[in-house]
Design a protein around this motif. Sequence first.
Motif, PDB file in Angstrom:
ATOM      1  N   ALA A  62       0.818  -1.166   0.095  1.00  0.00           N
ATOM      2  CA  ALA A  62      -0.009  -0.082   0.104  1.00  0.00           C
ATOM      3  C   ALA A  62       0.773   1.220   0.057  1.00  0.00           C
ATOM      4  N   TYR A  63       0.605   2.214  -1.035  1.00  0.00           N
ATOM      5  CA  TYR A  63       1.049   3.596  -0.891  1.00  0.00           C
ATOM      6  C   TYR A  63       2.673   3.499  -1.281  1.00  0.00           C
ATOM      7  N   ALA A  64       3.128   2.285  -1.645  1.00  0.00           N
ATOM      8  CA  ALA A  64       4.523   2.131  -1.961  1.00  0.00           C
ATOM      9  C   ALA A  64       4.670   2.887  -3.442  1.00  0.00           C
ATOM     10  N   MET A  65       5.939   3.370  -3.547  1.00  0.00           N
ATOM     11  CA  MET A  65       6.262   3.845  -4.983  1.00  0.00           C
ATOM     12  C   MET A  65       7.358   3.358  -5.694  1.00  0.00           C
TER      13      MET A  65
ATOM     14  N   ALA B   8       9.966   3.529  -8.528  1.00  0.00           N
ATOM     15  CA  ALA B   8      10.461   4.795  -9.309  1.00  0.00           C
ATOM     16  C   ALA B   8      10.374   4.152 -11.013  1.00  0.00           C
ATOM     17  N   ALA B   9      10.478   5.490 -11.887  1.00  0.00           N
ATOM     18  CA  ALA B   9      10.286   5.088 -13.336  1.00  0.00           C
ATOM     19  C   ALA B   9      11.605   4.254 -13.669  1.00  0.00           C
ATOM     20  N   GLY B  10      11.276   3.202 -14.733  1.00  0.00           N
ATOM     21  CA  GLY B  10      12.185   2.249 -15.100  1.00  0.00           C
ATOM     22  C   GLY B  10      12.706   1.213 -14.310  1.00  0.00           C
ATOM     23  N   ALA B  11      12.137   1.090 -13.022  1.00  0.00           N
ATOM     24  CA  ALA B  11      12.681   0.207 -11.905  1.00  0.00           C
ATOM     25  C   ALA B  11      12.036  -1.213 -12.344  1.00  0.00           C
ATOM     26  N   VAL B  12      12.820  -2.359 -11.780  1.00  0.00           N
ATOM     27  CA  VAL B  12      12.496  -3.690 -12.174  1.00  0.00           C
ATOM     28  C   VAL B  12      12.354  -4.376 -10.781  1.00  0.00           C
ATOM     29  N   VAL B  13      11.061  -4.707 -10.416  1.00  0.00           N
ATOM     30  CA  VAL B  13      10.544  -5.192  -9.010  1.00  0.00           C
ATOM     31  C   VAL B  13      10.795  -6.616  -9.136  1.00  0.00           C
ATOM     32  N   THR B  14      11.679  -7.289  -8.398  1.00  0.00           N
ATOM     33  CA  THR B  14      11.912  -8.893  -8.264  1.00  0.00           C
ATOM     34  C   THR B  14      11.477  -9.401  -7.067  1.00  0.00           C
ATOM     35  N   LYS B  15      11.210  -8.548  -6.209  1.00  0.00           N
ATOM     36  CA  LYS B  15      10.845  -8.941  -4.931  1.00  0.00           C
ATOM     37  C   LYS B  15       9.792  -8.182  -4.409  1.00  0.00           C
ATOM     38  N   ASP B  16       9.020  -8.540  -3.149  1.00  0.00           N
ATOM     39  CA  ASP B  16       7.789  -7.875  -2.746  1.00  0.00           C
ATOM     40  C   ASP B  16       8.445  -6.171  -2.217  1.00  0.00           C
ATOM     41  N   VAL B  17       7.502  -5.427  -2.540  1.00  0.00           N
ATOM     42  CA  VAL B  17       7.945  -3.987  -2.164  1.00  0.00           C
ATOM     43  C   VAL B  17       6.891  -3.869  -0.680  1.00  0.00           C
TER      44      VAL B  17
ATOM     45  N   PRO C  50       5.081  -1.691   2.043  1.00  0.00           N
ATOM     46  CA  PRO C  50       4.131  -0.441   2.084  1.00  0.00           C
ATOM     47  C   PRO C  50       4.827   0.833   2.319  1.00  0.00           C
ATOM     48  N   TYR C  51       4.570   1.815   1.715  1.00  0.00           N
ATOM     49  CA  TYR C  51       5.248   3.106   1.629  1.00  0.00           C
ATOM     50  C   TYR C  51       6.643   3.119   1.191  1.00  0.00           C
ATOM     51  N   ALA C  52       7.040   2.170   0.864  1.00  0.00           N
ATOM     52  CA  ALA C  52       8.705   2.126   0.570  1.00  0.00           C
ATOM     53  C   ALA C  52       8.882   2.797  -1.021  1.00  0.00           C
ATOM     54  N   LEU C  53       9.765   3.388  -1.122  1.00  0.00           N
ATOM     55  CA  LEU C  53      10.167   4.111  -2.389  1.00  0.00           C
ATOM     56  C   LEU C  53      11.516   3.096  -2.720  1.00  0.00           C
ATOM     57  N   VAL C  54      11.165   2.523  -4.014  1.00  0.00           N
ATOM     58  CA  VAL C  54      12.225   1.498  -4.498  1.00  0.00           C
ATOM     59  C   VAL C  54      12.518   2.057  -6.075  1.00  0.00           C
ATOM     60  N   ALA C  55      13.992   1.830  -6.288  1.00  0.00           N
ATOM     61  CA  ALA C  55      14.317   2.321  -7.589  1.00  0.00           C
ATOM     62  C   ALA C  55      15.361   1.417  -8.021  1.00  0.00           C
TER      63      ALA C  55
ATOM     64  N   ALA D 148      15.152  -0.588  -2.010  1.00  0.00           N
ATOM     65  CA  ALA D 148      14.489   0.201  -1.171  1.00  0.00           C
ATOM     66  C   ALA D 148      15.629   1.419  -1.139  1.00  0.00           C
ATOM     67  N   ILE D 149      15.024   2.792  -1.296  1.00  0.00           N
ATOM     68  CA  ILE D 149      15.868   3.803  -1.160  1.00  0.00           C
ATOM     69  C   ILE D 149      15.381   4.979  -0.103  1.00  0.00           C
ATOM     70  N   GLY D 150      14.185   4.583   0.667  1.00  0.00           N
ATOM     71  CA  GLY D 150      13.345   5.639   1.384  1.00  0.00           C
ATOM     72  C   GLY D 150      12.022   4.989   1.622  1.00  0.00           C
ATOM     73  N   PHE D 151      11.252   5.987   2.217  1.00  0.00           N
ATOM     74  CA  PHE D 151      10.044   5.719   2.317  1.00  0.00           C
ATOM     75  C   PHE D 151       9.151   7.033   1.725  1.00  0.00           C
TER      76      PHE D 151
END
Length: 199
Positions: A137-140, A142-151, A153-158, A164-167
């Motif tokens: 929920a409410y995770a973000m 980033a543009a161009g990222a490739v998600v290969t594992k669960d993200v 809630p509220y995490a910022l991934v790139a 994860a690089i923040g929240f």
Amino acid sequence: MSPSPLRLRPRSRPGGFHKLAVVESDAVGAETRVWAFAHVMKGAKVGARCNLGEGVFVEAGVVIGDDVTVKNGVAIYDGVTVGDEAFVGPHAVFTNDLRPRSGRYKRPPAKFAPTRIGRGATVGANATVVCGHDVGAYAMVAAGAVVTKDVPPYALVAGVPARAIGFVCACGETLPRHLRCACGLAYHRDGAGLAPDSP
């Protein structure tokens, strides 16, 4: 009543389908707009007040919640669930088979790995979500990222693969270390993700 000057085909309720859209599903909620060259297959479920941009493809078996925005050029395949108020950026990519083949080795849909996009989450432009994972929920993403594992809630991934690089706050702003947003919302750690503080 026409909801837009862009020649949407009016329906019996507010919202509409562009005359060049193909909507085969009867399970499309009120006030949802489907734009040109989009295709919603029979068996797909789309909630109310959604906006499906030009060239969007929604396969049978997909479930999209209420108030979801799917921008141009996104294909959402069987096995993907998109929660209420989620945002999917242009040309984001979803998969549903970890070992895709055609012909005699093609796997049946029962072997597909489900993907869940949580309430209010954002999948950025040109991001890829490999199947079998949850974006909290409410995770973000980033543009161009490739998600290969669960993200969480509220995490910022790139990145590739996404890390994860923040929240982020529900409002979309990056959270400082004390997890209080300038908008007034505050959070606390909950496992790998965050949970909102009680008001």
